[in-house]
Each structure stands twice: as C-alpha cells, then as structure tokens.
Design a protein around this motif. Structure first.
Motif, mmCIF file in Angstrom:
data_model
loop_
_atom_site.group_PDB
_atom_site.id
_atom_site.type_symbol
_atom_site.label_atom_id
_atom_site.label_comp_id
_atom_site.label_asym_id
_atom_site.label_seq_id
_atom_site.Cartn_x
_atom_site.Cartn_y
_atom_site.Cartn_z
ATOM 1 N N ASP B 97 0.979 -1.345 -0.018
ATOM 2 C CA ASP B 97 -0.128 -0.137 -0.170
ATOM 3 C C ASP B 97 0.832 1.313 -0.036
ATOM 4 O O ASP B 97 0.582 2.147 -0.455
ATOM 5 C CB ASP B 97 -0.853 0.016 1.322
ATOM 6 C CG ASP B 97 -2.325 -0.701 0.903
ATOM 7 O OD1 ASP B 97 -2.509 -0.797 -0.354
ATOM 8 O OD2 ASP B 97 -2.556 -1.333 1.966
ATOM 9 N N ASP B 98 2.061 1.108 0.691
ATOM 10 C CA ASP B 98 2.849 2.393 0.788
ATOM 11 C C ASP B 98 3.925 2.401 -0.339
ATOM 12 O O ASP B 98 5.089 3.105 0.168
ATOM 13 C CB ASP B 98 3.347 2.489 2.117
ATOM 14 C CG ASP B 98 4.092 1.261 2.413
ATOM 15 O OD1 ASP B 98 4.211 0.344 1.877
ATOM 16 O OD2 ASP B 98 4.358 1.278 3.661
ATOM 17 N N TYR B 102 2.348 3.740 -5.651
ATOM 18 C CA TYR B 102 1.109 4.411 -5.225
ATOM 19 C C TYR B 102 1.121 5.588 -4.928
ATOM 20 O O TYR B 102 0.209 6.732 -5.258
ATOM 21 C CB TYR B 102 0.232 3.542 -4.360
ATOM 22 C CG TYR B 102 -0.254 2.263 -4.852
ATOM 23 C CD1 TYR B 102 -0.916 2.128 -5.851
ATOM 24 C CD2 TYR B 102 0.315 0.879 -4.266
ATOM 25 C CE1 TYR B 102 -1.309 0.926 -6.522
ATOM 26 C CE2 TYR B 102 -0.053 -0.040 -4.760
ATOM 27 C CZ TYR B 102 -1.015 -0.269 -5.950
ATOM 28 O OH TYR B 102 -1.080 -1.379 -6.485
ATOM 29 N N GLU B 105 0.807 8.053 -7.669
ATOM 30 C CA GLU B 105 -0.497 8.232 -8.523
ATOM 31 C C GLU B 105 -0.809 8.071 -10.029
ATOM 32 O O GLU B 105 -1.256 9.030 -10.670
ATOM 33 C CB GLU B 105 -1.267 9.585 -8.036
ATOM 34 C CG GLU B 105 -1.367 9.536 -6.396
ATOM 35 C CD GLU B 105 -1.873 10.959 -5.952
ATOM 36 O OE1 GLU B 105 -1.777 11.988 -6.520
ATOM 37 O OE2 GLU B 105 -2.547 11.003 -4.685
ATOM 38 N N GLN B 107 -2.037 7.066 -13.523
ATOM 39 C CA GLN B 107 -3.312 6.962 -14.307
ATOM 40 C C GLN B 107 -3.508 5.557 -15.145
ATOM 41 O O GLN B 107 -4.660 5.013 -15.021
ATOM 42 C CB GLN B 107 -3.430 8.352 -15.154
ATOM 43 C CG GLN B 107 -4.712 8.580 -15.334
ATOM 44 C CD GLN B 107 -5.034 9.883 -16.463
ATOM 45 O OE1 GLN B 107 -4.156 10.298 -16.571
ATOM 46 N NE2 GLN B 107 -6.281 10.043 -16.886
ATOM 47 N N VAL B 149 -4.759 -3.012 -8.007
ATOM 48 C CA VAL B 149 -4.467 -1.525 -8.488
ATOM 49 C C VAL B 149 -5.816 -0.684 -8.701
ATOM 50 O O VAL B 149 -5.790 0.269 -8.216
ATOM 51 C CB VAL B 149 -3.923 -1.614 -10.124
ATOM 52 C CG1 VAL B 149 -3.980 -0.597 -10.779
ATOM 53 C CG2 VAL B 149 -2.437 -2.217 -10.011
ATOM 54 N N LYS B 150 -6.670 -1.429 -9.038
ATOM 55 C CA LYS B 150 -7.840 -0.906 -9.046
ATOM 56 C C LYS B 150 -8.435 -0.313 -7.646
ATOM 57 O O LYS B 150 -9.011 0.956 -7.601
ATOM 58 C CB LYS B 150 -8.964 -1.776 -9.475
ATOM 59 C CG LYS B 150 -10.554 -1.230 -9.862
ATOM 60 C CD LYS B 150 -11.327 -2.271 -10.188
ATOM 61 C CE LYS B 150 -12.824 -1.422 -10.336
ATOM 62 N NZ LYS B 150 -13.909 -2.294 -10.984
ATOM 63 N N THR B 151 -8.502 -1.028 -6.526
ATOM 64 C CA THR B 151 -8.837 -0.734 -5.290
ATOM 65 C C THR B 151 -7.906 0.371 -4.732
ATOM 66 O O THR B 151 -8.060 1.544 -4.047
ATOM 67 C CB THR B 151 -8.986 -1.511 -4.195
ATOM 68 O OG1 THR B 151 -7.871 -2.505 -4.236
ATOM 69 C CG2 THR B 151 -10.198 -2.706 -4.734
ATOM 70 N N ARG B 152 -6.527 0.321 -5.064
ATOM 71 C CA ARG B 152 -5.447 1.378 -4.346
ATOM 72 C C ARG B 152 -5.537 2.632 -4.985
ATOM 73 O O ARG B 152 -5.427 3.532 -4.375
ATOM 74 C CB ARG B 152 -4.235 0.584 -4.213
ATOM 75 C CG ARG B 152 -3.153 1.403 -3.437
ATOM 76 C CD ARG B 152 -3.476 1.575 -2.165
ATOM 77 N NE ARG B 152 -2.387 2.334 -1.472
ATOM 78 C CZ ARG B 152 -2.270 3.742 -1.741
ATOM 79 N NH1 ARG B 152 -3.220 4.381 -2.555
ATOM 80 N NH2 ARG B 152 -1.427 4.278 -1.112
ATOM 81 N N CYS B 153 -5.632 2.602 -6.323
ATOM 82 C CA CYS B 153 -5.405 3.864 -7.069
ATOM 83 C C CYS B 153 -6.333 4.127 -8.408
ATOM 84 O O CYS B 153 -6.284 5.161 -8.789
ATOM 85 C CB CYS B 153 -4.159 4.093 -7.578
ATOM 86 S SG CYS B 153 -3.476 3.099 -8.679
ATOM 87 N N ALA B 155 -6.297 3.149 -11.143
ATOM 88 C CA ALA B 155 -5.526 3.278 -12.579
ATOM 89 C C ALA B 155 -6.017 2.147 -13.519
ATOM 90 O O ALA B 155 -6.486 1.086 -13.154
ATOM 91 C CB ALA B 155 -4.144 3.156 -12.441
#
Lengths: 82, 617
Positions: B97-98, B102, B105, B107, B149-153, B155
């Motif tokens: 997560d960190d 991420y 950020e 796209q 990827v979807k839930t975290r950012c 993109a």
C-alpha cells in the motif's frame, strides 16, 4: 577519406548525440570515468546507436567488456564496411 | 495559415514520427522534444495536450521504454510523467500500500511480464486437470494484482500477454501435449483474456512478436547485458502499440479515415481514363489488390471508423466509379463526407473535420501521393499521415500496422456511427481559411526541365497527348506520325516538361505545341498530367512561352480553349494569365489574345530550371 578518419568522425557523431554534448571530442583512452554521463544505461544506448551507425553487432561479451573508446574503435575498424 | 516559428518546429517534429523509426532515431526525437519543452514552447493550439502519469512495472528492465513512449505519445498530444519499477520488483510495487508506485498516483499501469514470470508451469507429463489448475493459479495471481491497482489507485492496467519463446524442448510435441510449455503459455494467454476485468486492457505482445518474428523479438545479448526481455527493434514495435493503447484510454484514438481516390482506391486516374479504364477488380493483380484494400476500409467502417473522401477531382467525375463500376466495394453511402475539388487537401481536411464535427486530430489521411502527404503533415501535424508504400498490394498491411483505430470495448454506437453522419446531411459549403500555399510550394524544391520534341521522349509525348483529359486546353489528339512531324519543323515550337521535387521525379508531365504565324505565337496544344496540378508548373511554362514569343519577335500570343466534358479545370487559365477574350468559333472553342506590350510580365512561381539546355528558338 581514410577508414580511420571516417570512423573517427562518425563515432564522434554518435558519442555527441548519445551524451547530448555537441562539442565532445573523443580519444582512444576515454572511458566511462572520463566522459560525463557514461553510466550503464547510456552504455546500452551507445552500443545500440553504434550498431546502427556502422551496421555491426557486438557479442554479449563485447557489450559487457567494452569500456573505452579505443576498444570500440578497434572492433568497428575490423568489422564495419566503409 | 500562420504559425509561430516555434509552433512550426513542434509540428515538424511530430511529422517525423512513424512506427518504423529505429530506437536511435527515437532517442534523437525524444531529445529534441525535451529541448522544445524546456524552452516552454507550446504546441500548436489545435493539439490539445493531455497530461498523464504512467507506471511501468514488470519482471524485466523497462527503463529504455520511456524515450520511445514519450515520442509516440507526443504524436497523439499526450505528455506523460513516468514511474519505472525496479527490475523484477512488480509484486512488491503493486501489492504494498505504501509503495512509491502508489505515491506516484499513476493513471495507467503497464504490467510487462514475459514467460519468466510464469511460476506455475505444469510438471512434464501432467494430466489435463493439473494443467488447468496451474493456469488458473497463475492468472489468479495476476488477477489479484489487477484488483489491487483498482482498489488502491483506480488506474487502468495494460497487461502484456506472454510472448511465446521460440525454443521448444519437446519439439512439435509441445503443441500437442496439454502440459507442453508452448501449449501451456497459449492457455495462459487465453485465460488472461477471459479473466481480465474491464479496467485491464491487453497489449497483444505475442501477436507483435509474430509480426517482426521471434528471431528479431528475442535478442539474447540484450537480455544478458540489460535484462530487457526483447531487443531494441522489438522495443520500438512494443512501445508504439503501448502508446496507441494509452492514447485510446485517454480518448485520443483516431475516428475517421480519409481516403484519396486515384491510385489509392483504384489504379490510374479516373478523370483521364474513365470508369472503364481504372484498375479495379478481378483478373488484374493490382485491380484485386485495390478490391482488397477497399474491403479492408469497408470493414473498418462496419466496426465504427468513419470513412471520408478527399480527392483532387471534379466532384461528378469522382463519384462515377462509385455509381457505375460493377466491382466497386465501397459505395457513396459508406462515406460520412465526400470532398472532390481542386483545393489543397489541408483545407479540405479541415472542412471534413467540420462537417463530421470531429477534431482534425482524430483523422487518418491515406494518399498515395507523397506531395499531398507532405502538405498535410506540414499544415496539420496533428493528422495521422501514414507513409504509404509504392505497391498498392501492401496498403492494407501498412495501414493496419499503424494501430490507429484501437478500441477498449465495442459499443453499439461504433457499429452505427457512419449512418449517424449520413443522416440529414446536406453538404455544408464552407469558406475556410486557405493555407499559405506558397510556403508549401517553396518547400517542395521543384525543378523543371524543358526541351523540344525529340525521338527519345516521343512515346511519352504521344501518350500524354492522347490520354490527358482534365488539364488540357484543346484536347487535340495526334498520332505518333503527326507528333514526329513537329520535330525539326521550323514553324513549330514544341515543348516537353519534366518535373521533379524533393520527393522524386514526376517524369515528363506537360506538353505544348505552338506555331509562329508571322507576328503571332499561336498555342495550339497545352496539356499537363493531373498528378502535378496546383504546383505552379503552368506559370513556369507561361514564362518560358512569353520569353520565346518575344525572342521570336512576335507581338501577340494566341490561346485557344476548347471545352470538353472533362476540362473545365482550365477554362479560366488564359483569363488568369491576362489574355483578352476574343469570342467563340463554330466548334465552341474560345480565342484568347495577349498583345506583348511592356505591361506583360512573367508570373511568379517556385520552380527552378533544371540543368538542361535552353529551348531552341
């Protein structure tokens, strides 16, 4: 134009282009320490550009070991058709 | 059209970008783009620049991909910031997560995996069920990354499918046994397609590697020295496609295919040879190639690409094959816009964009003529202009390899788009600002060579005299013997014209026959091939005629225009040159006179004289 002079001119062109330095002069003993920006990434793009410019290809061992202008020049003179 | 010098240099750079550049050329273009950016030079305003952030992660070295991606994206009006993952660190980067990924950020996340990332290879001789299990487990691992990827950012993800390596330890048996590595990787690719959720798009790397060949794709010295999974030729092919997919994600894909007609959709020039004379259809190798190219274009239309025509022709002439040729695949109602006139094509493309309510940056322009392509590239650098091969048999492939019309999903609208453009459609006649055409003509570096009729050029002269219909003032047909009769006839002054520009030699393209009758210099035949219309060649030739008329001490140039169904193009020529109308004879031919007073001066044109001897007096 002799083979050596032509090789020198074209090689200088590739170095200038690759290191983005339009006044760079190259000597046989120049290496990664004496030419600013000659890191491992720039080494690869340099090799790719030289292969294209002179229509030669370098072996795996050569790519790994070539690290001064003189070594590169020697192989070009040997292998390229002028 | 006026653009600042700076805007023009940006446009010039964009005009140089095409998918067949070498890695070195791309590096050079990328440096030049950077220089323009660093000077805070803005792109021409027509190109709305979209900014984005792209993360490149995978199980191999990806650092070399940024430069070519930057160049290909710039062509689409996209400027990206980059996050390039560490070598083979994609799992940590995507799962933590960190992770810096991420924090960046992105796209778009490009997940570049090759066969070495497949951990769950089946055992040798494994039974079918355990082979499926292995494939499921493998793709589930990636599916987890996609969800993360979807839930975290949020993109989008571009997943490279697996490029099948060329070695086959078990030989052809690998293609039979379910556990065979070749078969298994094919199964993996199939499963990626089935499992990929809507935010995951596939870059069909396996297909790209087939296109350039596995021997070119895999480059062992590059792998062992850099850990890049493919050679630099492959890198160019791959980054071009990735840029096309990124462009599509950002709404920059092309929507409209604008086609030239003569020698693009059929062979030869309709205005000269008529509907019976064009090469199109079964029985002729080239005619069949044109049929296939038309079919390819129609299939594009059926999947939602809007087709349009932009042709230098009379409108009626241009329509004839669509109405009358039995083997024509494309029909008039396949086109959302149909423009045939004699204006420059940059102006006409703007007109088409306006009619279809699209930006010029969504247009792909296909024309066999390099000069037309150069004009469009110069004045509308945002239009995609593929370099078409000289052999029409290759049109389909070359156009296809440009990946202009990528889509992410297929919508109902795609399938009905052209009819939308056809509804309620009265062709809007719009006055549009004309480009500064003289700049373009200058840039062509044109040269003409002029000489009197001779044996060497006789065949071509006779052919032109008997074939040219449109740019032809009197349409006077002559036999070979009659033409030969002019050679060394002291009363007649004959001219052939060869033309070339920086794109190549147009060959012998214009013919004049004039007779000295006392104090009159009488132009009886004057014609020019359609291919070089609007280049100022008639101005150049007029100057030559004027010079010779004066040297021969005549005091009057006489011109004749004899109208036919096809030569309306030159009906105003003599008037434009300052000739005075003298009435019409019984045949309907009009006479035009130019008294050689001091007021008559030569016309400006952008053509140099080639190194030939001057025409003899």
């Amino acid at each position: 134009m002799s083979k050596e002079i032509e090789c020198h001119e074209r090689l200088t062109k590739v170095f200038r282009e690759n290191f983005d330095n339009p006044t760079l002069e190259i000597e046989d003993e120049h290496n990664a320490d004496s030419i600013p920006g000659w890191d491992s990434l720039a080494h690869v793009t340099l090799i790719v550009s030289i292969e294209e410019e002179f229509g030669v290809s370098f072996s795996t061992a050569e790519i790994a070991s070539l690290n001064c202008v003189g070594d590169i020049r020697k192989i070009i003179i040997e292998r390229a058709e002028f | 059209m006026r653009e600042s010098e700076l805007g023009r240099s940006w446009g010039d750079l964009l005009g140089q970008i095409h998918p067949n550049l070498t890695y070195r050329e791309l590096l050079s273009l990328s440096r030049q783009l950077k220089q323009l950016n660093s000077k805070e030079i803005t792109e021409p305003e027509r190109v709305a620049v979209v900014k984005t952030k792209i993360a490149l992660v995978g199980n191999n070295t990806l650092s070399f991909a940024c430069a070519p991606l930057e160049v290909f994206l710039a062509k689409q009006g996209i400027k990206a910031e980059w996050f390039v993952g560490e070598y083979n660190n994609y799992q940590q980067e995507l799962l933590s997560d960190d992770s810096p990924l991420y924090a960046f950020e992105p796209q778009v996340v490009i997940l570049a995996l090759d066969h070495r990332a497949v951990h769950f290879m089946p055992e040798i001789g494994a039974v079918a069920s355990s082979v499926s299990d292995a494939a499921e487990r493998q793709v589930r691992e990636w599916d987890y990354l996609w969800s993360k990827v979807k839930t975290r950012c949020g993109a989008s993800v571009i997943q490279l499918n697996i490029t099948l390596p060329h070695e086959q330890i078990f030989g052809h048996y690998e293609a039979k046994a379910a556990w065979g590595p070749t078969n298994f990787l094919r199964r993996i690719n199939q499963l990626i397609a089935e499992r990929a959720p809507s935010h995951v798009y596939i870059c069909d790397t396996e297909q790209l590697s087939n296109r350039i060949g596995k021997r070119n794709w895999f480059h062992e010295p590059t792998w062992y020295t850099t850990r890049q999974a493919f050679g630099f030729e492959a890198l160019v092919t791959l980054t071009y496609s990735l840029a096309a997919i990124v462009g599509t994600i950002l709404g920059k894909s092309r929507k409209c295919l604008v086609l030239d007609l003569d020698n693009t959709l059929w062979g030869d020039v309709i205005g000269d040879v008529g509907v019976e004379g064009i090469k199109l259809g079964q029985g002729d190798p080239l005619g069949e190639a044109f049929i296939d190219f038309q079919t390819y274009c129609r299939r594009l239309k059926e999947r939602g690409v809007v087709l349009a025509v932009c042709s230098k022709n009379n409108y009626e002439t241009a329509c004839t094959p669509f109405k009358e040729h039995p083997e024509m695949v494309l029909k008039l109602n396949d086109f959302g816009a149909f423009i045939a006139n004699w204006e420059d094509k940059a102006t006409n493309l703007k007109r088409i964009a306006l009619e279809l309510n699209l930006g010029t940056d969504s247009i792909v322009f296909v024309d066999d003529n390099p000069a037309e392509r150069a004009l469009v590239k110069k004045y509308l650098p945002e239009v995609a202009v593929p370099e078409m091969p000289s052999d029409p048999a290759l049109y389909r492939r070359v156009l296809d390899e440009h990946h202009y019309f990528e889509i992410l999903t297929l919508s109902q609208e795609d399938l009905t788009r052209t009819s939308y453009y056809l509804v309620d459609k009265k062709r809007k006649q719009q006055e549009l600002a004309t480009n500064d055409i003289s700049d373009f003509l200058k840039s062509l570096e044109q040269e003409c060579e002029v000489g009197p009729f001779d044996e060497i050029n006789l065949q071509r002269i006779v052919q032109l005299i008997n074939k040219t219909n449109q740019w032809n003032l009197t349409t006077q047909r002559l036999t070979e013997g009659e033409v030969r009769g002019f050679i060394n006839n002291p009363s007649y002054h004959t001219y052939w014209v060869r033309h070339r520009d920086k794109f190549g030699d147009s060959g012998l393209i214009s013919v004049v026959i004039a007779e000295k009758k006392g104090s009159e210099f009488d132009i009886q035949t004057w014609l020019m091939s359609c291919r070089v219309i609007n280049r100022g060649i008639e101005d150049y030739l007029f100057n030559r005629l004027l010079e010779d008329a004066r040297r021969l001490e005549t005091t009057l140039i006489v011109g004749t225009y004899k109208p036919t169904k096809k030569n309306v193009l030159v009906s105003g020529l003599y008037e434009k040159f300052g000739f005075k109308y003298q009435g019409v004879d019984d045949d309907g031919a009009s006479k035009w006179l130019l008294p050689l007073t001091e007021n008559v001066t030569s016309r400006s044109c952008f053509i140099r004289e080639a190194g030939s001897d001057r025409h003899k007096a």
